[in-house]
Design an enzyme around this catalytic site. Sequence first.
Site, short mmCIF file in Angstrom:
data_model
loop_
_atom_site.label_atom_id
_atom_site.label_comp_id
_atom_site.label_asym_id
_atom_site.label_seq_id
_atom_site.Cartn_x
_atom_site.Cartn_y
_atom_site.Cartn_z
N CYS A 179 -4.98 -3.86 2.69
CA CYS A 179 -5.27 -3.14 3.90
C CYS A 179 -6.41 -3.77 5.10
O CYS A 179 -6.31 -4.81 4.77
CB CYS A 179 -4.44 -1.96 4.11
SG CYS A 179 -3.64 -1.74 6.30
N GLU A 198 0.72 -1.24 -0.15
CA GLU A 198 0.01 0.24 0.02
C GLU A 198 1.03 1.30 0.42
O GLU A 198 1.68 1.40 0.70
CB GLU A 198 -0.98 -0.30 1.15
CG GLU A 198 -1.88 0.87 1.42
CD GLU A 198 -2.56 1.57 2.81
OE1 GLU A 198 -3.98 1.60 2.47
OE2 GLU A 198 -2.12 0.53 3.43
N LYS A 242 -9.17 1.50 -2.69
CA LYS A 242 -9.99 1.24 -1.02
C LYS A 242 -11.38 1.56 -0.99
O LYS A 242 -11.69 2.40 -0.84
CB LYS A 242 -8.99 2.15 -0.41
CG LYS A 242 -8.88 0.55 1.43
CD LYS A 242 -7.16 1.91 1.80
CE LYS A 242 -7.81 1.40 3.09
NZ LYS A 242 -6.39 1.77 3.95
#
Length: 276
Positions: free
Chosen positions: A155, A40, A114
Amino acid sequence: MKVALLQITSGPDPVQNLAMVRVMVRDAVLQGAGFVLTPEVTNCLTSSRAAQAAALSLEGDDITLAALCADAKALGVWISIGSLALKTGDPDGRFANRSFMINPQGDIVGRYDKIHMFDVTVSEKETYRESKGYRPGDHSTLVETPFGTVGMSICYDIRFAYLYRRLAQAGADILLVPAAFSPVTGAAHWETLLRARAIETGCYVLAAAQTGTFAPDAKRPRTTYGHSMVISPWGDVLADGGTDATIVMVDIDPAEVSHARKRIPALTHDRDFTGP
């Protein structure tokens, strides 16, 4: 397929980060990797929104994306850029946390923003409000490759099992979880969550992670957990990168996905039910 997870310590300067990553990509390919994964926010990691605003670019101008597309083509390798922090042109000034899949022709064949924002209070001294700086995405992404169908995530998504079940039931064999995990939550939850997502879906889970302390002299230095991991479709930890900057190399066998799912075909056992 030999995969290589790059475990790095990015900083606030995209130029320096890119130089480091390109060296590691070439090293991974020399070791036989056909698929290279970065973590990330590969291009820029800083706690300063002002520094981000000065350093970041729109997708079309991002030097990391352009360079790694060129490297994928030159080296004949698949590359997953775990994510890039990018300007969006949004009226509120928020950035995108966007992941990319690049094929060996250098083409972008998958994008994923995300979905789940890391808005948490880990302790009195450690709080995060990702949604203040980043706007969330609203769609999931699958990419077809010669070594399997890849589901993309980033994540904090790992805590939302429904995303991975949807990806697996739509065809994913491999799940990507690039991360910059907190050391506190990493020690408590990282391996457990990765293994759970693999066990629930019968997928390989590939999680390239940031490690170490970024800009230690800054007003708000940030430390990340490391421990890039490869989890088998049966839930076994095939590799753990520890806490040093490194390249994690693992061979994955797509046949293991169907083998795990034949043993426990849980993806086909959903039931409707009533109640809360």
